[in-house]
Design an enzyme around this catalytic site. Structure first.
Site, short mmCIF file in Angstrom:
data_model
loop_
_atom_site.label_atom_id
_atom_site.label_comp_id
_atom_site.label_asym_id
_atom_site.label_seq_id
_atom_site.Cartn_x
_atom_site.Cartn_y
_atom_site.Cartn_z
CD GLU A 80 41.19 38.13 38.30
OE1 GLU A 80 42.04 39.05 37.27
OE2 GLU A 80 39.98 38.15 38.00
CD GLU A 105 39.65 35.71 33.43
OE1 GLU A 105 39.24 35.96 34.51
OE2 GLU A 105 40.37 34.90 33.24
#
Length: 287
Positions: free
Chosen positions: A141, A161
């Site tokens: 990210e 995730e």
């Protein structure tokens, strides 16, 4: 100050320098050399996993870079060579869950280190991500929030995730479908599958893939090319490009952009055409 901490921010001999900036840092290495700030995540023993202390220190670093008119470019990397960053420190998260403070969703408002670079939407100075090894979860990210990404051939990218009962809440779930084809993005988001640097480059997520031995030189080349451009033009372009993603073309043309207003009224906007006409290299001042 402990041996693990760092309290230097070096400018070198650049005449625009106002000297070293003292900042005690334990999880991040931060240097200034000429017009370039280098920021290195420095927890190699845990593959540069980001704990709350790192987020808090990074926030101070980003504040300092934004406030320093002499810095025109940032290079972001991870220490140790094995990872850019594997994202959130899950050991710390497990401890926080036990004491009732580990729940989170999108964004970082109200948490240490806010706003993080993934949410500093008006951060106008270009950032080059220098990726070696793993860029997973929050590490990926971070790279997605940068402007230029250069990676080694061995680098691996992914958002795992979903396999951990989490969500890519630092922007991955939003940025990945915007930066690559939607269905391919969803395939990675819904499975946590990783991708190689070569595949990420094919999909347009990174700019260049090089051998580990060539990484420094490649990043330096990108930095040199960016610094040869007018800094206010670079900031105006970054701002307008990002803001226009959610606007129609007529809306994008009609909108007002802070850095374009600054650039249009600057001395550099006159220096460029004059230097061209006089057949010389422009002398950019950032004013």
């Amino acid at each position: 100050m402990t041996a693990a901490s760092q309290q230097v921010s070096v400018r070198g001999d650049d005449p625009a320098s106002d000297g070293p900036v003292a900042m005690e840092l334990h999880t991040v290495e931060y240097r200034k050399q000429g017009r370039v700030a280098t920021v290195r995540l420095n927890r190699p023993h845990v593959l540069n996993a980001m704990n709350l202390a790192m987020h808090a220190e990074l926030s101070r670093v980003w504040d300092d870079i934004e406030a320093d008119d002499d810095i025109w470019l940032v290079v972001l990397s991870g220490a140790g060579g094995r990872a850019f960053s594997v994202g959130q420190d899950l050991t710390e998260l497990a401890e926080r869950i036990e004491n009732g403070s580990g729940r989170s969703s999108f964004g970082s408002a109200g948490k240490p280190g806010y706003p993080r670079i993934t949410e500093r939407f008006s951060f106008a100075k270009p950032i080059i991500a220098k990726v070696s090894g793993y860029a997973l979860g929050g590490g990926f990210e971070l790279a997605l929030a940068c402007d230029i990404v250069v990676a080694t051939e061995e680098a691996q990218f992914g958002l795992p995730e979903a396999t951990l009962g989490l969500i890519p809440g630092a922007g991955g779930v939003f940025r990945l479908p915007r930066q690559m084809p939607y269905r391919i993005a969803m395939g990675h988001l819904l499975t946590g599958r990783t991708m190689s640097a070569a595949r990420a480059c094919e999909l347009g997520l990174i700019n260049e893939v090089v051998a580990e031995a060539d990484l420094d030189a490649c990043v330096s080349h990108w930095a040199t090319d960016i610094l040869a451009c007018a800094p206010l033009s670079v900031r105006a372009i970054k701002e307008a490009a990002a803001a226009s993603l959610s606007r129609s073309l007529p809306e994008a043309f009609a909108a007002e952009y802070r850095w374009e207003t600054v650039r249009a009224g600057s001395a550099d906007a006159e220096e460029g055409p004059r230097a061209f006409a006089e057949k010389r290299t422009p002398n950019w001042t950032g004013h």
